[in-house]
Design a protein around this motif. Sequence first.
Motif: not given
Length: 421
Positions: A148, A406-407, A418
């Motif tokens: 991310p 994700y998220p 992440g």
Amino acid sequence: MPNPARPRPRPRPCARLRSRSRSRSRSRSRTLPAAALLLALGTGLTACGSGSSPASPAATGTKEAAALPAVPKRPADPDALPGMPPLLDPHDLYAADRPNALSPVVKGFPSRVYVPNTNSNTVSVIDPATYKVIETIPVGKQPQHVVPSWDLKTLWVNNDRGNTLTPIDPATGRAGKPVDVHDPYNLYFTPDGKYAVVMASLDRELVFRDAHSMERKKSVPVSCYGVNHADFSADGRYFVVSCEFSGELLKVDTAAMKVVGQQKLPFKGAMPQDVKISPDGKTFYVADMMAHGMWVLDGEKFTTPTLLPTGKGCHGLYVSRDSKEMYVSNRGEGTISVFDFTEDKLTKKWKLPQGGSPDMGGVSADGKVLWLSGRYNSEVYAIDTTSGKQLARIPVGSGPHGLAVYPQPGRYSLGHTGVFR
């Protein structure tokens, strides 16, 4: 899985292959400069400059109240990296990562698990509600991690041997045009949101790039071999890097972009992997797949660490949503150890019922499920974080590696699969 083009003198860790190219500019989502985004940071605003706090249930779009502490606007820490958002809680680096505390930037994104299949050159997309693969996305050669971006808007697939990054829009699940980036084994972002840091493992470099365009800004040669994972100090002033193939650790000054410390781990054949800092910011933990445990390191002093055995092939480190525990994947024995930060000891060990090779992954937004790739079993594991019960084993492509859930909660991403703050 062995790579005939790149023989290894020791057991293979995170299967990687590389070749060469140069970087070029691309940005799927333009944001304001990081410095302009750092307004009212103590309230937990995101890089988008939204006026909603992720601590609010209304902002998360969930019925569950997000457990972020009620913190007034906090002035910038004069000792912190300039431009870094102040911590919500100086005693807990992960205070922004509470269950379902989604940033307004990501709250509308569909919940998915993105799995890079290193040997298949694809990303499997799993719907966590059904435990089914709903899409397979072709990407570049040797995808290692799905990372991310700092501003939470893009997922970057690290195509290591293909020398590219493939951007995925997490709102739509569509892949964009690959960006030329040399030897991108892993990817991190400086806490101020200014730079991406490419772990160029075979090149023996840390490459600082523009966090949006990926334009090369500075290359930092290193003398160790196999830079792969990292984490940042509480103040963002430095980060600790593991060097897998030479069994070393680096300490890097973030602002100066300079290696300021280097040490050899006190174990013959050490192969350090994931790096994670404790919630109080005082201790770094470094997984080691050959020492079969975690190195416990004082990052400030950077003195010789001590070893805490966890299990064979210790590999990935993931902090629970309440910041109380850390899940440790032991790839060589198909288990997950649970480390209690307060008690400073291992309290549980969960065994996958049919065995497996749990590697890299992440925790679901609500904190209830730990997702891990099965590196050498072409599968993904979903594990209940309360009981350790295996919820699902999902077939994917060959060589699944650094999957991203994700998220996830958090104001911004420091990279890897992440790491949010």
